[in-house]
Enzyme design. Structure first.
Site, PDB file in Angstrom:
ATOM      1  N   VAL A   9       0.850  -1.193   0.000  1.00  0.00           N
ATOM      2  CA  VAL A   9       0.000   0.000   0.000  1.00  0.00           C
ATOM      3  C   VAL A   9       0.883   1.240   0.000  1.00  0.00           C
ATOM      4  CG1 VAL A   9      -1.842   1.252   1.188  1.00  0.00           C
ATOM      5  CG2 VAL A   9      -1.801  -1.251   1.254  1.00  0.00           C
ATOM      6  N   ASP A  61     -11.700 -14.338   8.263  1.00  0.00           N
ATOM      7  CA  ASP A  61     -10.368 -13.895   8.643  1.00  0.00           C
ATOM      8  C   ASP A  61     -10.368 -12.464   9.157  1.00  0.00           C
ATOM      9  OD1 ASP A  61      -7.687 -14.611   8.937  1.00  0.00           O
ATOM     10  OD2 ASP A  61      -7.131 -13.507   7.151  1.00  0.00           O
ATOM     11  N   LYS A  72      -3.631   0.778  -3.089  1.00  0.00           N
ATOM     12  CA  LYS A  72      -3.405  -0.643  -2.816  1.00  0.00           C
ATOM     13  C   LYS A  72      -3.108  -1.350  -4.130  1.00  0.00           C
ATOM     14  CE  LYS A  72      -5.660  -4.807  -1.010  1.00  0.00           C
ATOM     15  NZ  LYS A  72      -6.885  -5.369  -0.401  1.00  0.00           N
TER      16      LYS A  72
END
Length: 281
Positions: A9, A120, A24
């Site tokens: 990033v 996640d 990104k």
């Protein structure tokens, strides 16, 4: 423990608006047939959503080469996984409550629009602006869901989550993910820091949260038990958790704009206009 992958990033300045943004980079190293499906899904999903606690996608831009594709997103000054004030031993309960409230609000918005983040969801998927606004990021494994809920393939990347997240409905695993985030912020360390997969499936035969957090209030322990509980007949949503008495007892959570920030440390570095500095998240 090293992460399996890291997103590259960049901190950049929009030359038209003169505002700082985040670039990104889409990982194209092993792709021969175009943009990875996870990146396509993240783009598609973020273009459909808008919420203060969801990272906004401004546009998609291309660099000098076809392999240089970037998602232009809002810029956040702080990564909560490395946030200094969360490592303080005293006085951190107020900002922790503020963070968890914002995470739950973002998840509530996702669920109301029939989207889920992933199994996640973790502290390093949470960023914060210099105004104290927490943003949920990394939607590459996000999915749409419907009614009735159906089991989905467990895409658990983080080892520390596997023992809690497998073989249950994905929406049901999200409160557990929030529980892991809350305990990690409270204890300054992961709840289940196993070193290998086999060790992660050896759980305590009894509830030891009260022994783990002896200083936590009864309301706080009730919230943790709700987050970690799995009972299809007593499913708890993010909206249910927002009503927890833990957020209504003293010390009360602060407003986001009153969150302690350390943006000046990152802003000390200066560079020419354009791409200012790269970072890995």
């Amino acid at each position: 423990m090293k992460p399996i992958f890291q997103d590259l990033v960049y901190r950049a300045r929009d030359t038209q608006t003169d505002k700082i943004v985040a670039l990104k980079k889409v990982q194209m190293d092993k792709e021969k047939d175009g943009i990875p499906i996870s990146s396509l899904w993240e783009i598609t999903l973020l273009l459909k959503l808008w919420h203060p606690n969801i990272m906004e996608l401004k546009e998609v831009v291309m660099g000098n080469h076809l392999e240089s594709i970037f998602l232009v997103m809002g810029y956040c000054e702080q990564d909560l996984a490395r946030c200094p004030f969360l490592r303080l031993r005293y006085g951190w309960i107020v900002p922790v409550k503020c963070i968890i409230l914002q995470v739950l609000k973002g998840l509530q918005y996702l669920h109301e629009n029939f989207f889920i983040h992933s199994r996640d969801l973790k502290v390093c998927n949470l960023l914060m602006t210099d105004k104290g606004c927490v943003k949920i990021v990394d939607f590459g494994l996000a999915r749409a869901h419907g009614v009735p809920l159906k089991p989905m393939t467990p895409k658990v990347v983080t080892l520390w989550r596997k023992s809690l997240m497998q073989e249950i409905h994905v929406p049901d695993s999200l409160p557990r993910a929030v529980g892991c985030i809350l305990t990690e912020l409270l204890a300054h360390m992961p709840l289940l820091p196993g070193m290998k997969t086999s060790g992660q499936h050896v759980l305590q035969p009894y509830n030891n949260l009260k022994h783990k957090f002896p200083w936590l209030s009864e309301a706080g322990l009730r919230l943790l038990n709700i987050l970690f509980m799995y009972d299809p007949k007593k499913r708890r949503t993010a909206g249910d958790c927002l009503e927890s008495s833990y957020f209504k007892e003293k010390p009360l959570p602060c407003e986001p704009e009153l969150m302690p920030t350390f943006s000046h440390h990152r802003n000390k570095r200066t560079a020419p206009s354009g791409v200012e500095s790269p970072g890995k998240r």
